[in-house]
Design a protein around this motif. Sequence first.
Motif, PDB file in Angstrom:
ATOM      1  N   GLY A   1       0.594  -1.697  -0.326  1.00 58.86           N
ATOM      2  CA  GLY A   1       0.184   0.086  -0.216  1.00 58.86           C
ATOM      3  C   GLY A   1       0.711   0.990  -0.107  1.00 58.86           C
ATOM      4  O   GLY A   1       2.155   1.112  -0.192  1.00 58.86           O
ATOM      5  N   SER A   2      -0.058   2.568   0.107  1.00 62.96           N
ATOM      6  CA  SER A   2       0.660   3.444  -0.163  1.00 62.96           C
ATOM      7  C   SER A   2      -0.106   4.534   0.568  1.00 62.96           C
ATOM      8  O   SER A   2      -0.661   4.729   0.463  1.00 62.96           O
ATOM      9  N   LEU A   3       1.282   6.035   0.735  1.00 69.82           N
ATOM     10  CA  LEU A   3      -0.207   7.156   1.518  1.00 69.82           C
ATOM     11  C   LEU A   3       0.856   8.096   1.967  1.00 69.82           C
ATOM     12  O   LEU A   3       2.063   7.942   1.608  1.00 69.82           O
ATOM     13  N   VAL A   4       0.409   8.796   1.679  1.00 69.01           N
ATOM     14  CA  VAL A   4       1.550  10.229   2.780  1.00 69.01           C
ATOM     15  C   VAL A   4       0.684  10.499   3.876  1.00 69.01           C
ATOM     16  O   VAL A   4      -0.160  10.532   4.085  1.00 69.01           O
TER      17      VAL A   4
ATOM     18  N   ASN B   1      -5.950   6.454   8.557  1.00 71.95           N
ATOM     19  CA  ASN B   1      -4.309   6.570  10.027  1.00 71.95           C
ATOM     20  C   ASN B   1      -3.715   5.457   9.843  1.00 71.95           C
ATOM     21  O   ASN B   1      -4.022   3.998  10.019  1.00 71.95           O
ATOM     22  N   ILE B   2      -2.620   6.093   9.883  1.00 71.65           N
ATOM     23  CA  ILE B   2      -1.156   5.570   9.896  1.00 71.65           C
ATOM     24  C   ILE B   2      -1.253   5.503  11.571  1.00 71.65           C
ATOM     25  O   ILE B   2      -0.918   5.854  12.298  1.00 71.65           O
TER      26      ILE B   2
ATOM     27  N   ASN C   1      -1.228   7.771  15.997  1.00 69.80           N
ATOM     28  CA  ASN C   1      -2.134   7.695  15.208  1.00 69.80           C
ATOM     29  C   ASN C   1      -1.907   8.493  14.737  1.00 69.80           C
ATOM     30  O   ASN C   1      -1.975   9.664  14.979  1.00 69.80           O
ATOM     31  N   PHE C   2      -1.660   9.050  13.228  1.00 69.28           N
ATOM     32  CA  PHE C   2      -1.801  10.381  12.823  1.00 69.28           C
ATOM     33  C   PHE C   2      -2.603  10.077  11.762  1.00 69.28           C
ATOM     34  O   PHE C   2      -2.799   8.829  10.790  1.00 69.28           O
ATOM     35  N   SER C   3      -3.625  10.915  10.631  1.00 72.61           N
ATOM     36  CA  SER C   3      -4.070  11.176   9.595  1.00 72.61           C
ATOM     37  C   SER C   3      -3.071  11.023   8.964  1.00 72.61           C
ATOM     38  O   SER C   3      -2.420  11.472   8.669  1.00 72.61           O
ATOM     39  N   THR C   4      -3.689  10.476   7.127  1.00 74.88           N
ATOM     40  CA  THR C   4      -2.935  10.328   6.274  1.00 74.88           C
ATOM     41  C   THR C   4      -3.748  10.846   5.137  1.00 74.88           C
ATOM     42  O   THR C   4      -4.599  11.483   4.676  1.00 74.88           O
TER      43      THR C   4
END
Lengths: 366, 366
Positions: A65-68, A97-98, A108-111
């Motif tokens: 997977g991938s995210l920012v 959330n990552i 935990n942070f939003s992405t």
Amino acid sequence: MKFKIKRQDLINSVNTVEKAVSIKSTINILEGIYIEAKNNEVTFIGNNLELCIICKIPAQVDLEGSLVVKANLFSSAVKKLPDFDEDVFIEIDENSNISLSCGNAKFNFSTASADEFPKPSISYENVKTLKIKENILKSMIRQTMYAVAQNDIKPYLSGLYFNLENKILDIVGCDSYRLAIRSEEVDSENISFILPGKTAKELCAVLGESEDEVYIKLSDKNAFIELNNCILITRLIDGNYLNYKSIAENESKLSIITETKSILDSVDRAALITSEATKAYIILDIENDYVFINCETVFGKVNDKLSVNMVGEPIKIAFNPRYLLEAFKNIDSQEIKIEFAGPRNPISIKPIEGKNFNSIVVPVKF
Amino acid sequence: MKFKIKRQDLINSVNTVEKAVSIKSTINILEGIYIEAKNNEVTFIGNNLELCIICKIPAQVDLEGSLVVKANLFSSAVKKLPDFDEDVFIEIDENSNISLSCGNAKFNFSTASADEFPKPSISYENVKTLKIKENILKSMIRQTMYAVAQNDIKPYLSGLYFNLENKILDIVGCDSYRLAIRSEEVDSENISFILPGKTAKELCAVLGESEDEVYIKLSDKNAFIELNNCILITRLIDGNYLNYKSIAENESKLSIITETKSILDSVDRAALITSEATKAYIILDIENDYVFINCETVFGKVNDKLSVNMVGEPIKIAFNPRYLLEAFKNIDSQEIKIEFAGPRNPISIKPIEGKNFNSIVVPVKF
């Protein structure tokens, strides 16, 4: 996305790609770090559209997977992970959330979606390659970068010039008032290009002291700089650089040899009263094996003298002390040789041994 | 004025009195250092009208006199004197310029008349004296200063309270949300006073690690703090301090013992997402020999747990993490004991050994 990565690998990768992340951008996604997990490898990317840094690290990928993720928070969290555990578990939940877990600590942070992130295209067609050891490249950039113009109408002066001819690589910085050249033997074919000053600065920060090879691959417009697991991608500056070799050649009428620290300290003392004065200069009066250093501004007067080894005619010459100080500070040599061609001619400052560094400084009228 | 002084004595004196010099003042003379040479002694004074520092140093005085010199230039010049020579020659010329010579280096600065400088009056009539070792006083101030109020409508909270009763000196800092008390046995008579926070900070910077005695002499309005060759003179803060001893007493329903670094790191991690959030707090949930640390703000979530040694009832309590961090950072002990009296009651943080430090922190509602 779900993977396990070594804490130190994660810290190193984030530290590196962070150097290409925009701190404040009107394009929000550029303030983020792109993370992709695929084929037991995790890719981190920072991209401010001037400079892009990609790091690829082996990891145990359980779910691709991938995210920012927002770079400043993620980077601070990574640096604060408990140091008694060496594995970090990263995964994304159903709310996008990552989570970042290490030992008992969990962040935990939003992405943001990875689709929006500008991924660079890498094409190695028709590239020329320059191969150089990491520690040597670092020292060459460090010693010349100070002379690169900060604000100059000539775009090429805002970059660091790399010129490889007949197995000798010169790296050159210049800003109309001074010029620094550092040379090394390098076993690659002839090549020349201008690296943007900002890229050179970040590259210098990324480079370590190892003897690993760095590969600089050049297309017409871009440089791809490969070291270890990372690639830095940057545009090159268009245009021709100035003929630095002719500037560096100057007939010498006087040469002095002195300890670098002594002359640095003396000029530094004189510079004390110039820092807030406009157009202040210091005068060097060289005769009878002494350099007399004099400075006078509205703030006061400073006089100093320095015993030197002198060959040639006496001279009286004036400088912006900052230019001399920066030249002296960037010479890695206990003793230096300074050559003078006349009171209006640039001087050349070299280490006493070796020919691999030359710092040219233009005097001022007084 | 003409005198010879040891370079290191000059550097130390200027470094010290400089701490009482105004950086920018509408009264120009307060940006200067007063220098007087008399009877083989040189006196340096800095005075910002809140705090005055006087240093007296033996010197070879050839011509007596006094003047005021701009502090920033003089101080920079003194620090840049060549270090191969240990004597400095200072004199004033016919144009009232001061010259400062050391080795081959010579500085000249303009001066102002000493008459304009506000010299303090020192009167030791009816003073009470507190005698304490330099290193102990330094550590006591350092450990309590963080809790002093920065902006509080109660003037006494902007100071550090010294309270000596029955040979025990308590130094106390407090800002309505936390309180720090450091105690030591001191062989002086009963005394109590409030030292302005700014003075305490500069005093801490001036104090060294020696076991020399410091004499704090107190009149009604002022403190005269004597150490080595220097005297600091400061006004005292009027008014009664709060009854800190009753605040420090709290029935304990739960006590935990933990490593200072572990809990500091855990709270620091949780604080990461509170720094830019307003009114953010962290929750400590203590049960079954664990402290669960939880924090949630708009920036994300952090969870952590810490194994501790626990005696008493479980508790759930919330804090501004900054107050906990500052308390933990100022405890010089590898392990700490934290005592809880209830979710609305202040907690007490103490080193595991000794009774000489107690840091009280008020919880927040959640």
